[in-house]
Structure formats: structure tokens, C-alpha cells
Scaffold this motif. Structure first.
Motif, PDB file in Angstrom:
ATOM      1  N   ARG A 237      70.740  60.830 -26.593  1.00 54.52           N
ATOM      2  CA  ARG A 237      70.863  60.394 -25.199  1.00 54.52           C
ATOM      3  C   ARG A 237      72.216  59.745 -24.935  1.00 54.52           C
ATOM      4  N   ALA A 238      72.742  58.996 -25.931  1.00 54.67           N
ATOM      5  CA  ALA A 238      74.003  58.288 -25.715  1.00 54.67           C
ATOM      6  C   ALA A 238      75.219  59.190 -25.937  1.00 54.67           C
ATOM      7  N   GLY A 239      75.153  60.128 -26.880  1.00 52.04           N
ATOM      8  CA  GLY A 239      76.323  60.915 -27.241  1.00 52.04           C
ATOM      9  C   GLY A 239      76.401  62.279 -26.612  1.00 52.04           C
ATOM     10  N   LEU A 240      75.316  62.768 -25.999  1.00 56.69           N
ATOM     11  CA  LEU A 240      75.301  64.102 -25.414  1.00 56.69           C
ATOM     12  C   LEU A 240      75.149  63.994 -23.906  1.00 56.69           C
ATOM     13  N   SER A 241      75.722  64.928 -23.184  1.00 60.19           N
ATOM     14  CA  SER A 241      75.631  64.941 -21.732  1.00 60.19           C
ATOM     15  C   SER A 241      74.693  66.052 -21.291  1.00 60.19           C
ATOM     16  N   ASP A 242      73.563  65.671 -20.727  1.00 60.51           N
ATOM     17  CA  ASP A 242      72.549  66.589 -20.224  1.00 60.51           C
ATOM     18  C   ASP A 242      72.190  67.649 -21.275  1.00 60.51           C
ATOM     19  N   PRO A 243      71.688  67.230 -22.446  1.00 55.76           N
ATOM     20  CA  PRO A 243      71.436  68.211 -23.505  1.00 55.76           C
ATOM     21  C   PRO A 243      70.198  69.056 -23.217  1.00 55.76           C
ATOM     22  N   VAL A 244      70.157  70.210 -23.860  1.00 53.65           N
ATOM     23  CA  VAL A 244      69.016  71.121 -23.783  1.00 53.65           C
ATOM     24  C   VAL A 244      68.301  71.081 -25.126  1.00 53.65           C
ATOM     25  N   LEU A 245      67.000  70.811 -25.095  1.00 59.20           N
ATOM     26  CA  LEU A 245      66.208  70.733 -26.317  1.00 59.20           C
ATOM     27  C   LEU A 245      65.560  72.082 -26.589  1.00 59.20           C
ATOM     28  N   ILE A 246      65.785  72.599 -27.800  1.00 61.38           N
ATOM     29  CA  ILE A 246      65.219  73.882 -28.213  1.00 61.38           C
ATOM     30  C   ILE A 246      64.347  73.637 -29.438  1.00 61.38           C
ATOM     31  N   ARG A 247      63.105  74.059 -29.341  1.00 63.52           N
ATOM     32  CA  ARG A 247      62.153  73.889 -30.441  1.00 63.52           C
ATOM     33  C   ARG A 247      61.460  75.222 -30.702  1.00 63.52           C
ATOM     34  N   LEU A 248      61.451  75.608 -31.977  1.00 64.54           N
ATOM     35  CA  LEU A 248      60.703  76.810 -32.329  1.00 64.54           C
ATOM     36  C   LEU A 248      59.209  76.513 -32.419  1.00 64.54           C
ATOM     37  N   ASP A 249      58.866  75.361 -33.018  1.00 62.01           N
ATOM     38  CA  ASP A 249      57.458  74.965 -33.127  1.00 62.01           C
ATOM     39  C   ASP A 249      57.098  74.111 -31.919  1.00 62.01           C
ATOM     40  N   VAL A 250      57.004  74.759 -30.751  1.00 59.19           N
ATOM     41  CA  VAL A 250      56.798  74.011 -29.512  1.00 59.19           C
ATOM     42  C   VAL A 250      55.400  73.434 -29.426  1.00 59.19           C
ATOM     43  N   ASP A 251      54.433  74.043 -30.016  1.00 63.34           N
ATOM     44  CA  ASP A 251      53.078  73.519 -29.940  1.00 63.34           C
ATOM     45  C   ASP A 251      52.725  72.862 -31.264  1.00 63.34           C
ATOM     46  N   TRP A 252      51.925  71.828 -31.168  1.00 60.29           N
ATOM     47  CA  TRP A 252      51.508  71.074 -32.347  1.00 60.29           C
ATOM     48  C   TRP A 252      50.108  71.476 -32.795  1.00 60.29           C
ATOM     49  N   LYS A 253      49.651  72.653 -32.358  1.00 65.29           N
ATOM     50  CA  LYS A 253      48.333  73.110 -32.761  1.00 65.29           C
ATOM     51  C   LYS A 253      48.400  73.674 -34.173  1.00 65.29           C
ATOM     52  N   LEU A 254      47.235  73.624 -34.846  1.00 66.25           N
ATOM     53  CA  LEU A 254      47.165  74.155 -36.195  1.00 66.25           C
ATOM     54  C   LEU A 254      47.154  75.675 -36.156  1.00 66.25           C
ATOM     55  N   PRO A 255      47.776  76.337 -37.132  1.00 69.21           N
ATOM     56  CA  PRO A 255      47.786  77.800 -37.137  1.00 69.21           C
ATOM     57  C   PRO A 255      46.400  78.368 -37.398  1.00 69.21           C
ATOM     58  N   SER A 256      46.197  79.587 -36.908  1.00 67.81           N
ATOM     59  CA  SER A 256      44.890  80.224 -37.057  1.00 67.81           C
ATOM     60  C   SER A 256      44.596  80.599 -38.503  1.00 67.81           C
ATOM     61  N   THR A 257      45.637  80.755 -39.332  1.00 64.75           N
ATOM     62  CA  THR A 257      45.443  81.131 -40.728  1.00 64.75           C
ATOM     63  C   THR A 257      45.133  79.940 -41.628  1.00 64.75           C
ATOM     64  N   LEU A 258      45.046  78.762 -41.047  1.00 67.32           N
ATOM     65  CA  LEU A 258      44.822  77.550 -41.839  1.00 67.32           C
ATOM     66  C   LEU A 258      43.338  77.335 -42.077  1.00 67.32           C
ATOM     67  N   TRP A 259      42.979  77.072 -43.327  1.00 68.97           N
ATOM     68  CA  TRP A 259      41.598  76.755 -43.676  1.00 68.97           C
ATOM     69  C   TRP A 259      41.472  75.255 -43.883  1.00 68.97           C
ATOM     70  N   LEU A 260      40.522  74.627 -43.186  1.00 66.95           N
ATOM     71  CA  LEU A 260      40.330  73.175 -43.246  1.00 66.95           C
ATOM     72  C   LEU A 260      38.951  72.852 -43.786  1.00 66.95           C
ATOM     73  N   GLY A 261      38.889  71.831 -44.596  1.00 66.42           N
ATOM     74  CA  GLY A 261      37.622  71.317 -45.081  1.00 66.42           C
ATOM     75  C   GLY A 261      37.578  69.813 -44.911  1.00 66.42           C
ATOM     76  N   TRP A 262      36.577  69.318 -44.169  1.00 66.60           N
ATOM     77  CA  TRP A 262      36.466  67.879 -43.904  1.00 66.60           C
ATOM     78  C   TRP A 262      35.380  67.324 -44.821  1.00 66.60           C
ATOM     79  N   ILE A 263      35.748  66.340 -45.637  1.00 69.35           N
ATOM     80  CA  ILE A 263      34.829  65.791 -46.633  1.00 69.35           C
ATOM     81  C   ILE A 263      34.688  64.297 -46.394  1.00 69.35           C
ATOM     82  N   TYR A 264      33.435  63.873 -46.264  1.00 67.73           N
ATOM     83  CA  TYR A 264      33.137  62.451 -46.031  1.00 67.73           C
ATOM     84  C   TYR A 264      32.812  61.793 -47.364  1.00 67.73           C
ATOM     85  N   VAL A 265      33.464  60.650 -47.621  1.00 67.47           N
ATOM     86  CA  VAL A 265      33.227  59.915 -48.857  1.00 67.47           C
ATOM     87  C   VAL A 265      33.560  58.443 -48.617  1.00 67.47           C
TER      88      VAL A 265
END
Length: 713
Positions: A237-265
Motif C-alpha cells: 500500500r505504501a510503495g505501490l500506486s494503485d496496484p492490481v492483485l493477481i491470485r491463481l488460488d482465488v478461492d479458499w475452498k478445498l479441492p474435490s480430489t481431497l480426502w478428509l477424515g475427521w476423528i474425535y479423541v
């Protein structure tokens, strides 16, 4: 005979070409490629730049290059986020070369330095320099590297003569060169911060701000990073003038190929549960990554896994960089099965072929969870919520307790990790009220996770689960007494009056736990207050048609649709906490409460003075000069004067000392001899031998005097 094909190694800015591709195939692919296919030919590069690209055999840009290069060529400031190996180097090298080739940006006399690339490490800087020279091979642009750990006098020579067009440097040494040489950076057109998060992580923040203060205001700034910490957002913000933000991973959702297991202990059984999980997922060809909260937990788990016979290594932020590199090398070369890390230590790890990720301590933020997890197989449906097998868990817990009791190192590690957990709970961010409400309504599972047990064990576990969840219709007051007892009659009367309300409350709690009932507390409370008899409704104030409000009626809509760097960067921030209490205390001492801004800001340790950290770690004034450049210029001037001239010098070119008195010339000759005697660079063999003989004579005279004194005594 035909000329042999040149064997060229891969470059980090592009994806490596597939093996076996011939020149004929390349030509056929280029003919088939359409004009608007998104290749480098459609980006507007000049012939010499395209020749350098095609010389390497690359034609199709990566996704980050498609998004970043057009903006960089349009002279816009860019903040780009992409993972390591995605082709970020070409995103700034190609626009720099193209921009410096244009006639508008011709170098001024004595100001040839027009592009600056700052890298966090020497290795990355040399890699970038090689890439710059490969792509700018046919452009005629010169480039050089200014790195720490090398001869500063040689770098004086590089920057004092015809300075190169592009300089790739580390921040510490480049700032040192700027201060010593009083180097002016007025003609710089483009500045690049490569791996900017690593630059701030390694402590180059002060050097970067000082360098930015010396740069011209009409420059173009390109900032590339894998993550976006809060300090980096403030710097942008201080060193750039009107910067443009570019993100490849724009969403923070988990990928569909991810396998999750929730274990209570339970908390006291987590170590035993970790051993059971490792026994289940580890095979001779698989590996696992385990995340812990603090470095004390990492050391404790390493000792436990040693006793369990599981090969492991660990890394955390306080570990020596060489030791961290060795630990990562052992894991990547599959010499150990488990790598124990904290979030801070896992910042720079790139393990694409990882099999399993286990969260021993759950992260404090959802973004950290997304950065942690990896892919796994489909042994059972993903997202199943279950417990650990009770019998196996108890047996493992007995082993852990025995190890903690019989081994003094593990006993000490348990005590230290317990204290570290108390500190960690204090400094981590608290959960929201909504999360706490959901956690209280969620009933813990009693059945074991299907990933951990077989089919036969599942039937027995389901029967035990049904027995545990059985709820009798009568209470203990009704079951333990006779039908004519006063307690039985009182409970029966109570059930007759409030039975429907109790059942309704139970059903609503079950629906809330399953996530089927929405939270309508606010709307219900508003409706109830509106329906109350005798309640006074406030009359809404009618505004005049000529009334002009302070804010527009569609203010929030416009701000939501606008492209705002601050809003985009705030959603992309990823701030990592330290993994020990000492680091967190150090972080707190660097912050103070600002009454005007209403937030915590960094404390200036220098009290407003411009101070920088040197390459040795000390803090000096930003304008401090050691005088090494003046000595270097003096020695070079002496060397030039000693060279024989082609003809007699003119009267105006004669030495000034020829027109001075005799005593002044004598003093100058003496000072010149002293300077030559102190420097070893411009002494020939005769001078060295003469100096040795002179020193030997002095030693002999001293010995002779000492022997005379002894004889007199």
C-alpha cells in the motif's frame, strides 16, 4: 555433417519442454496454433525478445504469465500470488527486457541502471540472472549481480563504470553499495521484489523501505510472492500506486480430489491416536506430514516416534537453517517416514507428492488448514466424522504413559510442551461466538471411524453406539418408585403439563446439531417484540425530497463492485504466528496501540532515526559510510597514474604537486610510500623482498641491543 543439437538445461521461469520433441514437431505445432490462442506472439513482444523465447523452445505461457505479463507491459503496478514453480520469473523478466528495448526508455549518460530485481537469497539471484541473460541474449542489454558474500571492491568496479542495464541483487549488499558510492537511482524504470514474503521473513524490511525511498516516484513496481502476510500488504500500500492483485488460488475452498477424515479423541489420548493413525497410513512406500502447534510439541512427538520405532525428522522456526535443510532432504529422499513441523517451518516446503497430512493440533484459521492439507485415497467416503477404536487406543495409551514415566527426556518434553500449550492458547486468536455455539451443539461421535476398522468391527461398534445412545422414556424418579408414590405422581403430572415443550426442545437441539435448523433468533425476537400487545411503535421520520444525505444510497453496492486492492488483499492475507512463546513475546514488544488509527502498529526501535541492519547483523545509521569506496578510488587512481603515457603531458594536465614548494612535494611522496606499503595489491616482487630485508635488519638490531643490556647486567 550436420551441427549437433545444443543440450540446454531447464529454466525456472517456464515449464520444461517435453523430451523427444523435434524441430519438425515444433514447426507443425506453431502452424496449427491460431492467432488468438494466447501464445507469447499475441502479447506484443518485439522480434528480439521473441527470438530469445523461441530459442529456448517455449511457446505457451503459464496461467500466471497470461494474467501478469499484459498488465506489466501496460506499466501497471502488480502484486502477483502464485506457488513456486508456476513461472513467476518470466512474468517480470520479459516485461523488463521489452520495456528497456523501447526508444522511450533510452539510458541517460552515466545513468545506465534502469531495472532492479531484488531476491532474498544468493542462489535465487544467480538463477534469475541466468534467466535474464538467456531471454535477453539478442537484445544487447547488459546485466550483473550484486550479492553478499562476494568481493565488494569488484562490485565497485561493476557499478562505477558503465553500469549494467539490469541488476539482480540481494537487498543488504545493494543498499551497502548505494550508501558507499552515493549511487543515484533516478533512472530506474522497473523494480521487482521477487519472493517478497521471504524478503520480509528474512528481516530485509528496513533495507527494502530504504531502497524504495531512493527510487523515483514514476517507476513501475512488480511484487511476486507465494503468500501475502500483513506486513507485505502494508508495504504494498505504501510503495505501490494503485496496484492490481493477481491470485491463481482465488478461492479458499478445498479441492474435490481431497480426502478428509475427521476423528474425535480426548486431549490426553491424542498421542496414542497419532500412533494408531500412523500405523494405519504408513507403508514402506508412503510418507506422512504431521503438524503440531509449537516447537515443544514437535520435539516431544519426535521422541515418542523414536520409542515407537517410526523413523521421523522435524523442523521448526528456531532450528538452524542447515539443520532444517538436512531434515527436509531426508524426508524428500524418503530416508524417513514422518516429518514433524509447525506452520511457520512449513512456510517454504514444496511437497507435491505427499501421501498423508495429519493435524495433531488443529490450526487456528481456515486458511492455514487449506495450506496444510494434502491428497489421499478413497478407502471410505470423505468427510466422515468418527472416533478411535477404544481397545486399541487404550493399549497405545498405556505404552505412551510407560514411555513418559520411564524416560527422563520424554518426561521433560511432556512438561515443557504442556507449558507451551498454555502459552499457545493465550496468543492464538479466539474462536467466534458462532463457532463456539456450533461446538456446544455438536454431539461427539461414539462409533469408530470406518477408515480405522474393518466390516466385522463396524457391526459391533454400531451395536455399542445404539446402546450408548439409548434414552429411556421414564426418568429415574419414575423407575425407582411405585405407581402410588408421591414422586411418581409428581413427575407424571409434570410430564402431562410440559411434555410437549420438552419434546419440542429436544427435537430443535437435534436439528441444530445436524445443521438442519437455521439461526432465526434475531428475526424471531423482532417479530415477538412487534406482536407484543401495548408496545409502542416508533414512527419513521419522513425526509424531505430536497434533503441531501452524506453518503450515496448505493454506496455499499458500488464499493462491493469496485476493484479495490485493500479489500482483495485483506481477504488474501495469511499471517503465521510464531511457534514458541519467546517468538510471540518478541512480536508483542514490537507492537503498540495507536489511538488515532485504533489498532496495533509496529514500534520504531530507533526513535524516528533512519537505521538499517548491516550484513553482519549490527544496526547503523542509514547514511553511514565506511570509506571503502574512497580508498578503492584512490588505489585505482594511483594505478592509472603509474601507467606510462604515450606522449609528454600538457601543461594543464601536469600534476599539481609540480607547482608546489619542495617541502609539500616531499610530504606527498612520503604519504604515497606509506599508502603503497600498507596496500598489498600493487607491490611487485622487488618491493616485497626489500620490505622483508628491512624487517630482518630491524629484528637483528633489536636482538643486538637486548644482548648488550644483558651483558652489562
Amino acid at each position: 555433417m550436420g551441427r549437433k543439437a545444443e543440450v540446454e538445461d531447464d529454466l525456472p521461469g517456464f515449464e520444461a519442454p517435453a523430451q523427444g520433441e523435434t524441430a519438425e514437431n515444433d514447426v507443425s505445432i506453431q502452424k496449427k496454433q491460431k492467432k488468438g490462442s494466447g501464445g507469447f506472439q499475441t502479447m506484443g513482444f518485439s522480434f528480439h525478445v521473441l527470438k530469445g523465447i523461441t530459442k529456448r523452445g517455449y511457446k505457451i505461457p503459464t496461467p500466471i504469465q497470461r494474467k501478469t505479463i499484459p498488465l506489466a507491459l501496460d506499466n501497471k503496478d502488480v502484486v502477483a500470488m502464485a506457488r513456486t514453480g508456476s513461472g513467476k520469473t518470466a512474468c517480470f523478466v520479459l516485461p523488463i527486457v521489452e520495456k528497456l528495448m523501447s526508444p522511450v526508455n533510452k539510458p541517460l549518460q552515466g545513468k545506465n541502471l534502469r531495472a532492479l530485481i531484488l531476491s532474498p537469497t544468493r542462489e535465487l539471484a544467480l538463477q534469475t540472472l541466468r534467466f535474464v541473460r538467456e531471454l535477453g541474449k539478442f537484445t544487447g542489454l547488459s546485466s550483473a549481480a550484486i550479492l553478499g558474500g562476494e568481493s565488494i571492491e569488484q562490485q565497485f568496479g561493476v557499478m562505477s563504470g558503465t553500469t549494467p542495464d539490469i541488476v539482480v541483487a540481494t537487498p543488504g549488499r545493494f543498499l551497502h553499495i548505494c550508501i558507499e558510492m552515493s549511487l543515484k537511482l533516478d533512472n530506474i524504470k522497473v523494480v521487482v521484489f521477487d519472493e517478497a514474503d521471504r524478503l520480509f521473513e528474512l528481516g530485509f524490511g528496513e533495507q527494502l523501505r530504504e531502497i524504495v525511498a531512493r527510487l523515483p516516484s514514476n517507476r513501475q513496481t512488480l511484487l511476486f510472492s507465494a503468500t501475502l502476510p500483513k506486513m507485505l500488504v502494508e508495504f504494498a500500500r505504501a510503495g505501490l500506486s494503485d496496484p492490481v492483485l493477481i491470485r491463481l488460488d482465488v478461492d479458499w475452498k478445498l479441492p474435490s480430489t481431497l480426502w478428509l477424515g475427521w476423528i474425535y479423541v480426548r486431549a490426553e489420548l491424542k498421542t496414542a491416536a497419532l500412533l494408531l493413525l500412523l500405523d494405519r497410513v504408513l507403508t514402506p512406500n508412503t510418507q506422512a506430514l504431521v503438524f503440531a502447534a509449537t516447537k515443544h510439541h514437535v520435539e516431544y512427538l519426535h521422541l515418542i516416534l523414536q520409542q515407537a520405532g517410526i523413523s521421523s525428522t522435524y523442523a521448526y522456526s528456531g532450528l538452524d537453517p542447515a539443520a532444517r535443510k538436512i531434515a527436509l532432504g531426508k524426508f524428500t529422499n524418503k530416508r524417513c517416514s514422518v516429518l514433524l513441523v509447525t506452520d511457520v517451518a512449513a512456510r517454504g516446503l514444496d511437497l507435491p507428492s505427499l501421501d498423508t497430512v495429519i493435524n495433531y493440533n488443529f490450526p487456528a484459521k481456515p486458511k492455514l488448514f487449506v495450506h496444510r492439507v494434502s491428497e489421499c485415497g478413497d478407502a471410505c467416503p470423505s468427510g466422515v466424522w468418527g472416533a478411535m477404536p477404544t481397545t486399541a487406543l487404550e493399549l497405545r495409551h498405556q505404552d505412551v504413559m510407560a514411555w513418559e514415566k520411564n524416560h527422563s527426556e520424554i518426561e521433560d518434553a511432556v512438561r515443557v510442551s504442556g507449558r507451551g500449550w498454555q502459552q499457545y492458547v493465550r496468543w492464538r486468536e479466539a474462536a467466534s461466538a458462532e463457532a463456539n455455539r456450533k461446538a456446544k451443539l455438536t454431539t461427539p461421535p461414539t462409533a469408530p471411524h470406518p477408515f480405522l476398522v474393518g466390516k466385522g468391527h463396524m457391526q459391533a461398534a454400531e451395536l455399542v453406539d445404539q446402546i450408548k445412545s439409548f434414552r429411556p422414556k421414564g426418568t429415574i424418579l419414575e423407575l425407582a418408585n411405585k405407581n402410588d408414590s408421591p414422586m411418581y405422581l409428581a413427575m407424571k403430572a409434570k410430564r402431562r403439563v410440559h411434555g410437549k415443550m420438552v419434546q419440542k426442545t429436544r427435537d430443535s437441539k437435534m436439528q441444530q446439531a445436524e445443521g438442519m435448523l437455521e439461526d432465526n433468533t434475531k428475526t424471531n425476537s423482532n417479530e415477538e417484540s412487534a406482536n407484543v400487545k401495548g408496545s409502542k411503535r416508533k414512527k419513521l421520520a419522513k425526509r424531505d425530497e430536497n434533503y441531501i444525505p452524506h453518503f450515496a444510497s448505493d454506496q455499499h453496492t458500488e464499493s462491493g463492485m469496485a476493484v479495490n486492492f485493500a479489500a482483495s488483499a485483506s481477504s488474501a492475507e495469511l499471517e503465521l504466528r510464531s511457534d514458541c512463546d519467546a517468538g510471540q513475546r518478541t512480536h508483542r514488544t514490537q507492537m503498540r496501540w495507536d489511538r488515532k488509527r485504533k489498532k496495533m502498529v509496529h514500534v520504531d526501535p530507533d526513535g524516528g532515526r533512519k537505521m538499517i541492519r548491516t550484513e553482519s547483523g549490527g544496526r547503523v545509521s542509514a547514511s553511514f559510510r565506511s570509506g571503502r569506496y574512497a580508498e578503492w578510488r584512490k588505489r585505482n587512481a594511483v594505478q592509472e597514474d603509474d601507467e606510462p603515457a604515450d606522449g609528454p603531458p600538457a601543461a594543464s594536465e601536469r600534476n599539481v604537486s609540480e607547482f608546489r614548494p619542495r617541502w609539500m612535494k616531499h610530504n606527498e611522496r612520503l604519504s604515497k610510500k606509506k599508502a603503497e606499503a600498507s596496500s598489498n595489491e600493487f607491490r611487485n616482487k622487488q618491493q616485497i623482498v626489500k620490505e622483508r630485508l628491512r624487517k630482518d635488519k630491524i629484528k637483528q638490531k633489536l636482538k643486538h641491543k637486548m644482548s648488550k643490556k644483558k651483558k652489562k647486567k
